[in-house]
Every structure is written in C-alpha cells, then in structure tokens.
Write an enzyme that holds these catalytic residues in place. Structure first.
Site, PDB file in Angstrom:
ATOM      1  N   GLY A  23      79.957  57.580  66.076  1.00 12.31           N
ATOM      2  CA  GLY A  23      79.167  56.555  66.738  1.00 12.31           C
ATOM      3  C   GLY A  23      79.932  55.256  66.814  1.00 12.31           C
ATOM      4  O   GLY A  23      80.919  55.039  66.108  1.00 12.31           O
ATOM      5  N   GLY A  35      77.941  47.523  67.052  1.00 11.85           N
ATOM      6  CA  GLY A  35      78.457  46.217  66.670  1.00 11.85           C
ATOM      7  C   GLY A  35      78.969  46.168  65.251  1.00 11.85           C
ATOM      8  O   GLY A  35      79.626  45.205  64.855  1.00 11.85           O
ATOM      9  N   GLY A  70      81.025  48.518  64.037  1.00 11.69           N
ATOM     10  CA  GLY A  70      82.277  49.243  63.961  1.00 11.69           C
ATOM     11  C   GLY A  70      82.159  50.670  64.431  1.00 11.69           C
ATOM     12  O   GLY A  70      81.083  51.197  64.688  1.00 11.69           O
ATOM     13  N   VAL A 117      82.567  54.660  63.691  1.00  7.53           N
ATOM     14  CA  VAL A 117      82.459  55.573  62.558  1.00  7.53           C
ATOM     15  C   VAL A 117      83.052  56.915  62.957  1.00  7.53           C
ATOM     16  O   VAL A 117      82.689  57.474  63.999  1.00  7.53           O
ATOM     17  CB  VAL A 117      80.991  55.756  62.108  1.00  7.53           C
ATOM     18  CG1 VAL A 117      80.918  56.686  60.913  1.00  7.53           C
ATOM     19  CG2 VAL A 117      80.371  54.413  61.768  1.00  7.53           C
ATOM     20  N   ASP A 159      69.124  45.132  58.543  1.00  7.18           N
ATOM     21  CA  ASP A 159      69.204  45.841  59.824  1.00  7.18           C
ATOM     22  C   ASP A 159      68.700  47.273  59.678  1.00  7.18           C
ATOM     23  O   ASP A 159      69.283  48.203  60.205  1.00  7.18           O
ATOM     24  CB  ASP A 159      70.648  45.827  60.334  1.00  7.18           C
ATOM     25  CG  ASP A 159      70.753  46.275  61.792  1.00  7.18           C
ATOM     26  OD1 ASP A 159      69.787  46.077  62.547  1.00  7.18           O
ATOM     27  OD2 ASP A 159      71.800  46.838  62.169  1.00  7.18           O
TER      28      ASP A 159
END
Length: 718
Positions: free
Chosen positions: A425, A428, A430, A432, A545
C-alpha cells in the site's frame, strides 16, 4: 333568489364534506401547521400537508401505524426537526392518543409546553432541544406512563425540579442541559428512576449540594454531567456506587473537600473536577494540605520549641557516619574507574571491535574508519550519553545502520536488500512493502523517506519508545534501518489484510462475510490495544489516525493496531515518504499500482478538523466510535442517506445513526443486513450502538476513556 340560496347551501355542504374527509389525527396536525408562522421554511416543511387527503400518513415528517385491522391508520410519530420553524406547540397535539414520538428539535418554537400534550398517553419520546421554549417543567409530564426519553436541552426553561419527577418510573434519558433551571435538587427523585441510563443537568443554575441518591442510579452509563452549575459542598461518597463505566463531569461548580477514592471515582480523570477552587485530592494535582488553613504564629512557635527540646541530633547525621559514607563512596568510584580502564584497553587490543564489526543483523556499524571508542548499547539502541560529536557525524554519512529492537529477531542487511518485495500500500505515511526473508519469514517494511539526516538521536529515541510497546493487539516493531538517504521500519507481517477490506468484502464478494461474533472480537481486541496505548505505554501514546485500514487482522481475525507513532517519525525525517525513490532489493520490478491516497478522513473527531489542533486521546475515542458504527452498519463513515424531495440534508454516518435513534427507527434500518440473520445478538448489537454513540459525542469531555470503553465491551457477549 331562492334558487341562488339553495345553490349556495349545496356548495357549503360540499366544502364541509371535503374538510370532514380528513381523519381526526389529520385535523389535529393541521393545528400544528397553523401554529407555525408563515415563512419560506414553513412552506417547504408543510408543502404536502393537504387537507383534502383522507389521512396524514403520507405527509412529510409523519409516521403512522395500523393499530387494528379494521381501523384507519393512526399517527404514531412526528419528526419535523431542523427546519427553522417559528411558532408555538398547539394543545391539539394532545388528542393524538397513539402518538409515540414527538421530535421538533432544531427549530424556533417559543412559549411553554401545553399541559394538554400530556393527554397523549402513548408518548415515550419527546425531543424538543435547541428551540426557544420557556416556562417550567411541569410535574404533569409524569402523567405519561411510558415516557422514556426527554430532551429539553438548549432552551430557556426555568424553575426548580419537582420531586414528582421521580414518578416518571420508565424514564431512561433525561437531558435538561443549557437552560435556566435553578434551586436545590431534592433527594428522593433518583432512587425511583431505576431505568435511567443518561442524565445531563449541565449549564444551568442549580445550587446546593449534590443529591446523595444519585448513587442509586444503577442503570446509569456514559456520563453523569452536572458541570457548569453552582453546586457546593462535598462530593457525596455514594456516587462511588455507580458503575465503573460512568464518567463524571463536575467541572465549574463550587465543590469543596477531598475527592472520594473508592469505586467509580478511581476511573475518573482530572478534567472531571476542574474549576472547583477548593476541591482537592487525586486525580487533581492539588494536595488537600495545600488548602487547609495555615497554623497561627503561636502554633508555629510552639511547634518549633518542641523540636528544639528534642535535641539537635534529629537535625542531621553524626560526623562519624558522614565520614564513613564518604569513604565508601570513594572506594566505589575507584573500583568503577578500574573496571572502565580494563574494558577500554581490552577493546583497544582486540582486532574485532564491537563497534566496527558486523552487528547481529549483519549491518556495518561504521563506515570505513576503524574507530574503537567505548560504546554502551542498550537493547540495540546507542546510548545518548556515550555518543560524542564525531559519532554523530558517522551517523549522517555512509551506508547506515540496521538496528534490532527484538533480540530474538535476526537477519542480515544484505538479506533484506536482496529479498523480493512488492507494494502492499501507499499513503501519506509512506510505502509499505511485503518482504520475504531467506528463512521464509515475511515482514512488512515501511519506507519513511530520505530526510532528517542530522536528527538521528531524536529519531532513535522515538523508535525506542515505540519499540517498548508490546501488546497482543498492536503490530510489533522488530527493527529499523537508518541512513541519510533512507529510513525503514521492519514490522511483523499480518497475513489477512485489514479491517477495511474485510468489511467491504474480498474480490468477487459483494458484501462482507464477517459474523457478529467476529466483529465483536475485532472490536474488543482493538479497544484493548488502544487502551494500552493510552494508559500503559511508555509515553501514553495517542494514535491520532485510527481507522479500519490500519487495523490489521490475521487468519483467525485477531486484530492488530498499526501505524501509531508514524506522524512524529515522519516529521523528524522532514520529507515526503511516498516519493518514488529509495531501495528495497527486488521491489521495483514487482511494484503494483499504488493505492490511491485516501479521501477526507471522516474518522477524525470534530475538534481534530481544526487546523493546528494537537492530537488527544479523546480523538482516538471518537475514531474508535466511528469504527464501531462501521462494524455495526457495514456503511462507510462518509455514507449519506438518500435525500427526499422535501429535504436537502446530507448527513455522515455518525449523524445518521444518532438521528435514527432519536426518531426510534427500527434497528433493522440501521444494522448491516448480514447481521439480521443473527437474531440472538440483537441485545448485544444495541449495547454496542449505545457505546459507539457515547464515543462519538461532539464534546470531547463527555466521551468516555478507552479504559472504560474496553470494560464495557468486555461485558457484552459474556
């Protein structure tokens, strides 16, 4: 002439017959239309209220039900809210004997509640909040034998609360906040309200002491809100008998004395008691000794003289003991110095210096020079005290370091760089990758970016705090790689994707296949992990988040919270972590199309959407509440219900569910269709709905702590 008169009479009889065709319930509702001042808003709200209809069941805001097979449908609900209507509540509504729900909130109705309304004895929910209503709360309201929900907040009601309020035996929610009620609240009311689950008397002018029998509200859950009043005296110890899940809000009163330290009081935070000048004790940072009256000068003098009479021996240590302690200290320092010198020369003579050879992960700890300075390493992290300026320079140039956090996790740096990888994925926070090491163990590698080359100490300290977090519902950080042009985090790979994918269904599926027991298990595990971050982690972390995409699940649907602490790390690196540069061996040939950046974050609390605001734990509580609603409804948080021809209101998931409960919509209208098959879980589903609504309260101070949420969830389904 007589013929003309006969024609006129026939015409009047025809009009009379037309008006009589409308049912009696419809005629009573027309009184409400007449009581509202003419305006464009009222014209829109009542546009389809036609007096020529046989019954009002097709009118906007009106709900009907067939009470018996032989009778006409009767009005059971009125929901005309948020229409900006100005007028008064007509007494004719009291003739609607089958009316169950009256919802007129968010308008400009004025005047008092007519006593005739209480003749509608089927009423069990009255929502009149956010209007301009005034007058007192009549004891006659308890003539409604089925009354369960009464919300009169944000009006100008005044007067005192009658002790007859205790006769509303079925009452479950009493919300009188932001009015002008005053006077003392007598005891004897609350012990009779055995079903009351919500009580909000905040922002009024109540005075006197807090009633002791509030502690008898055995069904109370959520928040007991008495804030912004003029209550005085000590807090009754009887409140400790309330459920441990109850949160207190006693702010801005004149309470005195020490906060009780038993029962429900042990779960309260300091915000529950703020702005009571003479209140003291835990959890306030104010000792009760600080507010006691000081001793008189004569008492201080007598106390001093008594100390002098006891001799000078109590004022300090004897000289002989001081000398003995000094000698022992000197001997200890000398011994430590000998050990340091021995280790230093031993390391200098060794060809394989521990600071320049291979690390246990296979990374070069220095670059080209063979510097054998004395290093102190703690769990793979260089000690701040042992790193001098030259070592800082080494950290900002060269190939970088691969540092293990988990001692039982070992692999070579070259192994990581050579391994095949593909993108899981991109966001915002980074990119992965999934990387399969030589031993067959998969790991997740997150690339943080290229900046922050001069801030290694700060980065390492933050990583160290994250690495100490160990909980079965939190993704474990195993190692990290640091170089000026690359920062990587190596974590456990969780095999079954994330909750967002599980809720939307796998490829080829149209809906989620998650059962209720699985959803409840995911909710409980996530709550435990989040409560650990808030209460037990080294820094009392705030996730900031939380959403389904960073709640990972394994093959047994065990949840793992990921991505906590990343915002701080990215701010340290000071670069775009999602940029296309960087390296992980074999990654580029296998890169899949990057996942598009996510839409506006509807999981954020209202206060989190204000620019410049700092994350708090109550942010996480709100986000978790939205996740619960998504588990319950199967709908995304940006879900908007279809608009009708008479309404342009668009609502997110939180407001939609809250409105559904206010209007007492059937549970089947809100819950995920996949859960309707599990009829036995209805009570559990309803309990989780109430918990989710408590978590998503607009006022952060009213939301419960994650610890309390966790305890409430644990009791569901057991």
């Amino acid at each position: 002439m007589n013929l003309f008169l006969l024609f006129f009479l026939l015409l009047q009889l025809q009009n009379l017959h037309s008006s009589l065709s409308l049912s009696s319930d419809g005629l009573s509702l027309l009184a409400l239309k007449s009581a509202v001042d003419s305006s464009p808003d009222s014209s829109t709200a009542f546009s389809d209220w036609n007096e020529d209809d046989d019954h009002p069941c097709n009118w906007s805001g009106i709900s009907c039900m067939n009470i018996s097979s032989s009778s006409e449908p009767r009005v059971v609900g009125i929901a005309i809210s948020g229409k900006n209507l100005r007028g008064y509540i007509p007494s004719e509504l009291g003739t609607l004997i089958f009316l169950r729900r009256l919802n007129l909130h968010g308008n400009k109705f004025y005047g008092s509640i007519p006593l005739q309304l209480f003749n509608a004895t089927s009423l069990h929910s009255i929502f009149l909040y956010n209007n301009n209503l005034s007058g007192s709360l009549s004891p006659s309201i308890c003539q409604l034998p089925r009354l369960q929900n009464l919300d009169l907040s944000q009006n100008t009601f005044s007067g005192s609360l009658s002790s007859d309020l205790g006769n509303c035996k079925q009452l479950q929610r009493l919300i009188l906040a932001r009015n002008k009620f005053s006077g003392e609240i007598s005891t004897g009311i609350w012990s009779k309200l055995e079903d009351l689950v919500q009580l909000d008397l905040s922002a009024n002018q109540f005075n006197g002491s807090i009633p002791k029998d509030l502690g008898e509200l055995k069904s109370l859950s959520g928040t007991l809100n008495l804030s912004f009043n003029q209550f005085s005296g000590e807090i009754p110890k009887s409140l400790s008998k309330l459920q441990v899940t109850v949160s207190f809000d006693l702010r801005n009163n004149n309470l005195t004395g020490e906060i009780p330290q038993t029962g429900a009081f042990l779960n309260q935070g300091p915000t529950a008691f703020l702005n009571n000048p003479t209140l003291c004790g835990f959890p306030l940072q104010k000792s009760c000794q600080d507010i006691t009256s000081p001793k008189s000068p004569s008492e201080n003098q007598n106390h001093s003289s008594r100390e002098n009479k006891n001799g000078d021996s109590k004022k300090g240590l004897k000289p002989g003991l001081i000398i003995l302690i000094s000698l022992a200290d000197a001997a200890g320092v000398a011994f430590l110095g000998m050990v340091i010198v021995y280790v230093y020369w031993k390391n200098k003579d060794s060809e394989a210096c521990s600071c320049t050879g291979k690390s246990k992960l296979g990374g070069n700890l220095t670059n080209s020079s063979n510097i054998c300075s004395f290093c102190v390493c703690l769990n793979g992290f260089p000690s701040n005290e042992s790193e001098n300026e030259s070592e800082k320079g080494e950290r900002t140039s060269g190939e970088g370091d691969l540092v293990a956090i988990d001692k039982g996790f070992s692999f070579e740096l070259d192994e990581l760089l050579r391994a095949s990888a593909y993108v899981l994925g991109k966001s915002g926070l980074g990119i992965v990758y999934k990387v399969v090491l030589g031993n067959g163990i998969p790991v997740a590698v997150r690339r943080l970016g290229e900046g922050g080359g001069q801030r290694y100490k700060e980065f390492a300290a933050e990583i160290q705090a994250i690495g100490r977090v160990k909980h079965p519902n939190i993704v474990k950080l195993r190692a990290y790689y640091w170089a000026p042009d690359e920062k990587l985090l190596i974590c456990d790979f969780i095999s079954n994707g994330n909750l967002a994918t599980a809720l939307k269904g796998r490829p080829g599926q149209t809906t989620s296949s998650l059962s209720w027991s699985t959803r409840l298990r995911i909710a409980k595990g996530t709550a435990h992990g989040l409560a650990y971050l808030h209460e037990c982690s080294p820094r009392k972390f705030v996730h900031g988040d939380l959403k389904p995409s960073n709640i990972l699940i394994d093959n047994e649907f065990h949840p793992y919270i990921s991505d906590f602490g990343l915002n701080r790390l990215i701010s340290i690196t000071g670069s775009d972590p999602s940029s296309s540069g960087g390296f992980i061996g074999g990654a580029l040939p296998y890169i899949k199309p990057a996942v598009q950046s996510e839409k506006t974050n509807y999981y954020n609390a209202p206060e989190a959407r204000i620019p410049g605001s700092r994350p708090t734990q109550k942010w996480d509580v709100y986000s978790f509440g939205v996740v619960l609603l998504e588990l319950l409804t199967g709908k995304s948080p940006e879900f908007s219900p279809p608009t009708t021809s008479t309404s342009t209101e668009v609502s997110d998931l939180v407001r939609w569910v809250r409105k559904g409960f206010e209007q007492e919509s059937p549970l089947s209208d809100m819950v995920d269709v996949m859960l309707l098959q599990e009829v036995h879980a209805k009570k559990e589903v309803l309990a989780v709905f109430h918990l989710a609504l408590a978590c998503t309260e607009p006022d952060p101070e009213v939301r419960p702590r994650m610890k309390n949420v966790c305890e409430s969830l644990d009791r569901i389904g057991t």
